[in-house]
Design an enzyme around this catalytic site. Structure first.
Site, PDB file in Angstrom:
ATOM      1  N   GLU A 167      12.696  38.556   4.278  1.00 47.27           N
ATOM      2  CA  GLU A 167      12.829  37.911   2.983  1.00 47.27           C
ATOM      3  C   GLU A 167      12.202  38.863   1.960  1.00 47.27           C
ATOM      4  OE1 GLU A 167      10.900  34.083   2.511  1.00 47.27           O
ATOM      5  OE2 GLU A 167      11.503  34.005   0.397  1.00 47.27           O
ATOM      6  N   LYS A 183       2.884  38.116   4.069  1.00 50.86           N
ATOM      7  CA  LYS A 183       3.189  38.644   2.738  1.00 50.86           C
ATOM      8  C   LYS A 183       2.519  37.825   1.648  1.00 50.86           C
ATOM      9  CE  LYS A 183       7.500  38.757   4.014  1.00 50.86           C
ATOM     10  NZ  LYS A 183       8.943  38.638   3.949  1.00 50.86           N
ATOM     11  N   ARG A 196       4.619  36.322  17.177  1.00 47.49           N
ATOM     12  CA  ARG A 196       4.171  37.075  16.033  1.00 47.49           C
ATOM     13  C   ARG A 196       3.045  38.014  16.473  1.00 47.49           C
ATOM     14  NH1 ARG A 196       4.477  36.086  10.456  1.00 47.49           N
ATOM     15  NH2 ARG A 196       6.263  34.744  10.605  1.00 47.49           N
TER      16      ARG A 196
END
Ligand code: ATP
Ligand code: MG
Length: 561
Positions: free
Chosen positions: A35, A272, A262
């Site tokens: 994204e 982020k 992750r």
């Protein structure tokens, strides 16, 4: 070649199984789907290496797909940074795609779902909807708008699209099952109204599709065979499949979502959103601040793409989340820089040494190897003169036998140069040492072949000639957070663990060969660590970053285990 002997990871096993069960190799296609709401970080490197690694292993295309469905948080700057970082890591994508390319197709399919009675416009507030959601053990309640007529739904949805409603007034929801034990299946939202300009579609749309509706259908459009995402999406898989079930025409390949853990790195945060907070609150200077765990920060710090790929390869992928110690990342950059970085001399904490029996005004240029481990790297000349700098830590008036550096009455070799002996020192009134007076043995010059030149002394020090030294700003970095897992505290915000001393700027004195070093050039400052030229550097004001120290703490950890 190395590839062949490595054992397969569990995702590769899934692919192998699919190949054995009838997938053709030509059916394989992957994607990396960031994204564009921030810069890529070291966690993304794992996903990039996984997806592009599969592409290389199976000779299959890998798309770079921007998951750009939230114009409130996404920007072109991030798109550009992401592309630069993926390329820098050494990967080539097949095609560059954007979820926003599919807005029209997604809209048409949503209309189709409404027509089939599988989606409806809900006109409740988000609070009301939240109240009806229920809990994992308690069924939700159906919305009073759930049974609107198809005509009314179609008309409202079109008017949502035409911008007739303000944000929050209506949403489009999939009509699935308010009693499902999977909360995500309780009539999930497919579209919301957002009056925000999008960095690609500008103001064409004022409704935007949600992640779940977008992702699987985008995979389908691109005919991605294996859609790999992180574990938090495991409960989304059922919804991913439900959406595909409504549409997929059976001749086409049906994408599969599979999950992996992750990757988290110690002493930092990999999110982020949180990294953005560090930038916005000026804890760091920018996304590419060398203290950041972003790909761009690591690049600026002096990391090589190889070192990051090797790190990702070593930690592999896992089914459970854990924290990888940052010293493992440091180990990999040290290992690579050890192979490629030319050796030079620089003094960061200077102490003046005067060679009293060396002629005043004389200078000599001594031969110095660029890489003692690799003759083909050649050599350079370093100037020697009567006044030198050594490191303060390398001299003591008195010391025990284990101190192999310079002490009064003792000898050391100056790297690439002569053996010197400390005769006396001068101090200020506080007892700080200002200068050391030494004598040198003129016959002991390194490489001169004399008996004295081969004489062994215990210590070898790096040094620079004061008259020839080039001054530079040197930035020394420490961990950005004092805590191993700043994000892992229930009662404390990660910002509370910021290390206030993560950056120290000092003046260093470098051998003159470094005068023309270019931005990005990497060196080993002998006995100190690996350093590179920072992007702030100019011809007049050289700026170096310490990439990593020389000491291999990771190897020690390994040995102790
Ligand atoms: P962030 O919270 O940092 O924004 P994200 O998962 O929302 O992370 P995306 O841009 O959606 O970021 O991620 C692109 C891809 O990278 C996704 O497939 C995601 O699962 C993967 N990814 C993101 N963070 C990690 C991580 N720490 N370890 C492994 N893969 C990751
Ligand atoms: Mg995200």
């Amino acid at each position: 070649m190395e590839e062949e002997v490595k054992s397969l990871n569990f995702i590769e096993h899934i692919v192998e199984e699919d190949l054995a069960n009838g997938y053709g190799q030509q059916d394989l296609r992957f994607r990396f789907p960031p994204e564009p709401n921030g810069y890529l970080h070291i966690g993304h490197a794992s996903s990039i290496c996984l997806n592009f690694g599969l592409g290389l292993r199976y000779n299959a295309p890998v798309n770079l797909r921007f998951d750009d469905t939230n114009p409130a948080k996404e920007e072109k700057e991030y798109v550009d940074a992401i592309k630069k970082d993926v390329k820098w890591l050494g990967y080539e994508w097949d095609t560059e795609r954007y979820a926003s390319d599919y807005f029209q197709q997604l809209y048409d399919w949503a209309v189709e779902l409404i027509k089939q009675g599988k989606a409806y416009v809900d006109s409740q507030s988000s609070e009301e909807m939240a109240e009806q959601k229920g809990t994992p053990t308690e069924s939700g309640k159906e919305s009073p708008f759930r049974n609107r007529s198809i005509e009314e739904n179609l008309s409202l949805f079109e008017r949502m699209k035409n911008g007739e409603f303000e944000e929050g007034k209506h949403v489009l929801r999939a009509k699935i099952d308010m009693t499902s034990p999977n909360m995500l299946m309780r009539d999930p939202i497919m579209y919301r109204v957002l009056h925000k300009a999008h960095h690609r579609t500008n103001t064409d749309w004022c409704i935007y599709p949600m992640y779940d509706w977008t992702h699987g259908e985008s995979d389908y459009i691109e005919q991605v065979s294996h859609s790999l995402c992180t574990l938090e999406f495991l409960p989304h898989r059922e919804l991913y499949n439900w959406f595909l079930d409504q549409l997929v025409d059976t001749e086409k390949l049906r994408p599969k979502q599979r999950e992996f853990a992750r990757r988290n790195l110690s002493h930092t945060v990999v999110s982020k959103r949180k990294l953005l907070q560090l930038v916005e609150q000026s804890v760091v200077d920018s996304w590419d601040d060398p203290r950041m765990p972003t790909i761009s920060g690591l690049r600026r710090r002096g990391y090589t793409p190889e070192s990051i790929r090797n790190f990702a390869e070593t930690i592999g992928i896992a089914k459970r989340e854990n924290i990888v110690d940052v010293s493992l990342l440091e180990f990999h950059v040290r290992e690579h820089l050890n192979k490629i970085a030319p050796r030079v001399m620089a003094v960061l904490n200077p102490l003046k040494v005067v060679i009293t029996n060396y002629e005043e005004g004389k200078e000599e240029w001594l031969e110095a190897e660029n890489n003692p481990g690799d003759e083909s790297d050649g050599s350079r000349q370093v100037p020697f003169s009567r006044e030198l700098f050594i490191e303060q830590e390398d001299f003591r008036e008195e010391a025990n036998r284990k101190f192999f550096r310079l002490k009064l009455g003792g000898e050391v070799r100056l790297k690439n140069g002569y053996i010197i002996k400390a005769e006396s020192c001068t101090k200020d009134t506080d007892g700080n040492i200002l200068e050391v007076q030494c004598t040198y043995d003129p016959k002991s010059k390194s490489g001169s072949g004399t008996e004295e030149s081969l004489r062994k002394v215990k210590g070898t020090l790096h040094w620079v000639s004061i008259a020839h030294a080039v001054k530079a700003e040197v930035r020394l970095y420490d961990r950005l957070f004092n805590d191993e897992n700043p994000d892992g505290h229930k009662d404390k915000d990660f910002m509370e663990f910021v290390n206030p001393d993560s950056l120290k700027k000092i003046t260093g004195y470098l051998e003159p060969s470094l005068k023309n070093a270019k931005v990005g050039d990497r060196f080993q400052f002998q006995r100190l660590g690996y350093f590179n030229v920072d992007t702030d550097s100019t011809a007049e004001n050289l700026v170096f970053n310490r990439t990593v120290t020389l000491r291999d703490t990771w190897a020690k950890i390994q040995q102790n285990n």
